[in-house]
Design a protein around this motif. Structure first.
Motif, PDB file in Angstrom:
ATOM      1  N   THR A  16      -3.058   2.498 -42.300  1.00 27.67           N
ATOM      2  CA  THR A  16      -3.089   2.896 -43.889  1.00 27.67           C
ATOM      3  C   THR A  16      -2.594   2.334 -44.650  1.00 27.67           C
ATOM      4  OG1 THR A  16      -2.256   4.801 -42.342  1.00 27.67           O
ATOM      5  CG2 THR A  16      -2.145   5.044 -44.902  1.00 27.67           C
ATOM      6  N   LEU A  17      -0.968   1.377 -44.496  1.00 28.29           N
ATOM      7  CA  LEU A  17      -0.996   1.006 -45.906  1.00 28.29           C
ATOM      8  C   LEU A  17      -1.926  -0.436 -46.294  1.00 28.29           C
ATOM      9  CD1 LEU A  17       3.174   0.258 -44.959  1.00 28.29           C
ATOM     10  CD2 LEU A  17       1.983   1.923 -47.710  1.00 28.29           C
ATOM     11  N   THR A  18      -2.162  -1.228 -45.934  1.00 28.32           N
ATOM     12  CA  THR A  18      -2.781  -1.840 -45.726  1.00 28.32           C
ATOM     13  C   THR A  18      -4.593  -1.595 -46.780  1.00 28.32           C
ATOM     14  OG1 THR A  18      -2.595  -3.195 -43.684  1.00 28.32           O
ATOM     15  CG2 THR A  18      -4.525  -3.923 -45.001  1.00 28.32           C
ATOM     16  N   PHE A  19      -4.945  -0.714 -46.154  1.00 27.03           N
ATOM     17  CA  PHE A  19      -5.837   0.015 -47.147  1.00 27.03           C
ATOM     18  C   PHE A  19      -5.586   0.768 -48.104  1.00 27.03           C
ATOM     19  CE2 PHE A  19      -8.648   3.965 -48.288  1.00 27.03           C
ATOM     20  CZ  PHE A  19     -10.080   3.808 -48.019  1.00 27.03           C
ATOM     21  N   LEU A  20      -4.290   0.626 -48.708  1.00 23.49           N
ATOM     22  CA  LEU A  20      -4.047   2.325 -49.455  1.00 23.49           C
ATOM     23  C   LEU A  20      -3.881   1.025 -50.842  1.00 23.49           C
ATOM     24  CD1 LEU A  20      -2.794   4.264 -51.601  1.00 23.49           C
ATOM     25  CD2 LEU A  20      -0.308   3.474 -50.376  1.00 23.49           C
ATOM     26  N   GLU A  21      -2.741  -0.822 -49.896  1.00 21.25           N
ATOM     27  CA  GLU A  21      -3.014  -1.944 -51.195  1.00 21.25           C
ATOM     28  C   GLU A  21      -4.584  -1.739 -51.693  1.00 21.25           C
ATOM     29  OE1 GLU A  21      -0.119  -3.442 -52.521  1.00 21.25           O
ATOM     30  OE2 GLU A  21       1.165  -1.972 -51.141  1.00 21.25           O
ATOM     31  N   ILE A  22      -5.267  -1.998 -50.677  1.00 19.11           N
ATOM     32  CA  ILE A  22      -6.633  -2.197 -51.108  1.00 19.11           C
ATOM     33  C   ILE A  22      -7.239  -1.917 -52.016  1.00 19.11           C
ATOM     34  CG2 ILE A  22      -9.026  -3.306 -50.253  1.00 19.11           C
ATOM     35  CD1 ILE A  22      -8.103  -4.181 -47.915  1.00 19.11           C
ATOM     36  N   ILE A  23      -7.156  -0.887 -51.957  1.00 22.28           N
ATOM     37  CA  ILE A  23      -7.753   0.490 -52.697  1.00 22.28           C
ATOM     38  C   ILE A  23      -7.286   0.051 -54.303  1.00 22.28           C
ATOM     39  CG2 ILE A  23      -7.201   2.918 -53.115  1.00 22.28           C
ATOM     40  CD1 ILE A  23     -10.017   1.790 -51.351  1.00 22.28           C
ATOM     41  N   LEU A  24      -5.822   0.001 -54.305  1.00 22.34           N
ATOM     42  CA  LEU A  24      -4.998  -0.388 -54.984  1.00 22.34           C
ATOM     43  C   LEU A  24      -5.033  -0.996 -55.965  1.00 22.34           C
ATOM     44  CD1 LEU A  24      -1.195   1.210 -54.320  1.00 22.34           C
ATOM     45  CD2 LEU A  24      -2.748   2.556 -56.031  1.00 22.34           C
ATOM     46  N   GLY A  25      -5.874  -2.590 -55.025  1.00 23.43           N
ATOM     47  CA  GLY A  25      -5.646  -3.458 -55.803  1.00 23.43           C
ATOM     48  C   GLY A  25      -7.357  -4.129 -56.568  1.00 23.43           C
ATOM     49  N   ILE A  26      -8.374  -2.376 -56.859  1.00 22.13           N
ATOM     50  CA  ILE A  26      -9.465  -2.618 -57.462  1.00 22.13           C
ATOM     51  C   ILE A  26      -8.808  -3.167 -58.479  1.00 22.13           C
ATOM     52  CG2 ILE A  26     -11.061  -1.162 -57.713  1.00 22.13           C
ATOM     53  CD1 ILE A  26     -11.165   0.024 -54.887  1.00 22.13           C
ATOM     54  N   ASP A  27      -8.408  -1.991 -59.262  1.00 20.29           N
ATOM     55  CA  ASP A  27      -7.875  -2.204 -60.920  1.00 20.29           C
ATOM     56  C   ASP A  27      -7.736  -4.083 -60.308  1.00 20.29           C
ATOM     57  OD1 ASP A  27      -6.023  -1.899 -59.290  1.00 20.29           O
ATOM     58  OD2 ASP A  27      -4.946  -0.710 -60.446  1.00 20.29           O
ATOM     59  N   ASN A  28      -6.894  -4.368 -59.915  1.00 13.50           N
ATOM     60  CA  ASN A  28      -6.225  -6.062 -60.500  1.00 13.50           C
ATOM     61  C   ASN A  28      -7.682  -6.941 -60.088  1.00 13.50           C
ATOM     62  OD1 ASN A  28      -4.718  -8.308 -60.135  1.00 13.50           O
ATOM     63  ND2 ASN A  28      -3.720  -7.511 -58.846  1.00 13.50           N
ATOM     64  N   ILE A  29      -8.662  -6.463 -59.321  1.00 14.45           N
ATOM     65  CA  ILE A  29      -9.690  -7.603 -58.681  1.00 14.45           C
ATOM     66  C   ILE A  29     -10.226  -7.164 -60.491  1.00 14.45           C
ATOM     67  CG2 ILE A  29     -11.894  -7.469 -57.483  1.00 14.45           C
ATOM     68  CD1 ILE A  29      -9.653  -8.841 -55.827  1.00 14.45           C
ATOM     69  N   VAL A  30     -10.879  -6.227 -60.706  1.00 10.21           N
ATOM     70  CA  VAL A  30     -11.315  -6.070 -62.208  1.00 10.21           C
ATOM     71  C   VAL A  30     -11.090  -6.723 -63.284  1.00 10.21           C
ATOM     72  CG1 VAL A  30     -12.162  -4.141 -63.266  1.00 10.21           C
ATOM     73  CG2 VAL A  30     -12.410  -3.971 -61.267  1.00 10.21           C
ATOM     74  N   PHE A  31      -9.804  -6.661 -63.038  1.00  6.91           N
ATOM     75  CA  PHE A  31      -8.655  -6.999 -64.821  1.00  6.91           C
ATOM     76  C   PHE A  31      -9.652  -8.980 -64.590  1.00  6.91           C
ATOM     77  CE2 PHE A  31      -5.421  -8.502 -66.430  1.00  6.91           C
ATOM     78  CZ  PHE A  31      -5.842  -8.864 -67.724  1.00  6.91           C
ATOM     79  N   LEU A  32      -8.846  -9.371 -63.023  1.00  8.21           N
ATOM     80  CA  LEU A  32      -9.100 -10.817 -62.590  1.00  8.21           C
ATOM     81  C   LEU A  32     -10.124 -11.032 -62.849  1.00  8.21           C
ATOM     82  CD1 LEU A  32      -6.747 -12.596 -61.486  1.00  8.21           C
ATOM     83  CD2 LEU A  32      -8.248 -12.060 -59.419  1.00  8.21           C
ATOM     84  N   SER A  33     -11.429 -10.289 -62.499  1.00  6.62           N
ATOM     85  CA  SER A  33     -12.826 -11.342 -62.798  1.00  6.62           C
ATOM     86  C   SER A  33     -13.068 -11.444 -63.641  1.00  6.62           C
ATOM     87  CB  SER A  33     -13.667  -9.832 -61.679  1.00  6.62           C
ATOM     88  OG  SER A  33     -13.202 -10.046 -60.541  1.00  6.62           O
ATOM     89  N   ILE A  34     -12.868 -10.382 -64.636  1.00  3.78           N
ATOM     90  CA  ILE A  34     -13.144 -10.023 -66.472  1.00  3.78           C
ATOM     91  C   ILE A  34     -12.627 -10.981 -67.096  1.00  3.78           C
ATOM     92  CG2 ILE A  34     -13.318  -9.195 -68.855  1.00  3.78           C
ATOM     93  CD1 ILE A  34     -12.996  -6.783 -66.064  1.00  3.78           C
ATOM     94  N   VAL A  35     -11.269 -11.396 -66.962  1.00  2.51           N
ATOM     95  CA  VAL A  35     -10.466 -12.479 -67.701  1.00  2.51           C
ATOM     96  C   VAL A  35     -10.698 -14.137 -67.159  1.00  2.51           C
ATOM     97  CG1 VAL A  35      -7.973 -13.138 -67.602  1.00  2.51           C
ATOM     98  CG2 VAL A  35      -8.489 -10.975 -67.545  1.00  2.51           C
ATOM     99  N   SER A  36     -11.108 -13.806 -65.547  1.00  2.00           N
ATOM    100  CA  SER A  36     -11.040 -15.380 -65.080  1.00  2.00           C
ATOM    101  C   SER A  36     -12.284 -15.913 -65.375  1.00  2.00           C
ATOM    102  CB  SER A  36     -11.535 -15.467 -63.321  1.00  2.00           C
ATOM    103  OG  SER A  36     -12.022 -14.698 -62.813  1.00  2.00           O
TER     104      SER A  36
END
Length: 287
Positions: A16-36
């Motif tokens: 459950t926590l792993t799934f939650l961390e992935i969901i909460l990490g989507i915004d991190n991935i999007v920001f990372l993709s745009i900046v990189s």
């Protein structure tokens, strides 16, 4: 350790926590993709790896400093101006400030892309990479706080009674969930970045999501600080479930649009339109 491994509730909590961390990490991935995406192509994988490694490191450090994190809930400053009241805490300052930064960064990126301003070609690649990593690290701190606070709320930190795992067991479960989720995000970060940077509409959609998340963080920071206007109007936090549902739904619709645009070179034949078919066959179609 063996009791934790043999406990089915621990495995459920880990998944459950792993799934939650992935969901909460989507915004991190999007920001990372745009900046990189603004870096030279050969520098982009390096920036993504550093960004996700920092995200993992910040989360684990915050877990080991859990006492300090929880101490940030103490009131630092009380305000009472009659029409406005607040109980400002360390957590509220970090979350609120992160929301403002994310809001500013998202709006400025949209302005940059809409206005078509050109990048400074004379800027050094190393300088660009350093700036990108600094922005990623700054926002990772905020995302890490939000992620850890959410995880703490889901895991009992008390003695292992009635499904609890104890302090050490809860910390171990959260660390494992962070490592697994970051590992999964590292595997798919390149694919997500390629998708985001190759489709302008996905970029704008992603930046719009970041604006929503920035507003959510500002509302959450205001809620943690107990912002109150008038007598009874207190700022409430925005439920994450509603926000992420709208994000996934919008992405699903956009993927359908991309699929349709790829097939746009194929003629669309309307069903039960025999009059139009006859005119096209006879070649006498007129306005």
């Amino acid at each position: 350790m063996m009791e934790l491994i043999s406990n089915p509730n621990a495995w459920i909590a880990l998944v459950t926590l792993t799934f939650l961390e992935i969901i909460l990490g989507i915004d991190n991935i999007v920001f990372l993709s745009i900046v990189s995406g603004k870096l030279p192509e050969k520098e982009q994988p390096k920036a993504r790896r550093i960004g996700l490694t920092l995200a993992m490191a910040f989360r684990i450090i915050l877990l080991f400093g859990i006492t300090w994190v929880l101490s940030l809930q103490k009131t630092l400053l009380s305000l009472n101006w009659g029409f406005f009241e607040a109980q400002i805490t360390g957590q509220s300052i970090i979350i609120f400030g992160g929301g403002l930064f994310l809001l500013y960064k998202s709006v400025s990126e949209i302005h940059h892309k809409m206005e078509g301003e050109e990048e400074n070609s004379d800027a050094k690649s190393a300088s660009k990479l350093t700036t990108a990593i600094f922005q990623i690290a700054l926002l990772n701190i905020v995302f890490s706080f939000d992620s850890i606070l959410t995880a703490i709320g889901m895991i009992s930190m008390k003695t292992p009674v009635e499904g609890g795992f104890g302090f050490e067991g809860a910390i171990l479960i959260m660390i494992l969930s962070i490592v697994i989720s970051i590992g999964i995000m590292m595997i798919f970060a390149g694919t997500v970045s390629k998708l985001v940077n190759e489709h302008p509409t996905i970029q704008i959609l992603g930046l719009s999501f970041l604006i929503l998340i920035g507003v959510m963080l500002i509302a959450e920071g205001s809620h943690l600080a107990h912002f109150r206007f008038g007598n009874d109007t207190e700022v409430s936090s925005i439920p994450k479930g509603y926000l992420y549902f709208s994000i996934f739904f919008s992405l699903f619709v956009e993927f359908l649009n991309i699929k349709m645009r790829k097939n746009s070179n194929k003629p669309v034949k309307l069903k039960n339109n025999t009059i139009l078919d006859e005119k096209l066959k006879d070649g006498n179609l007129t306005d």
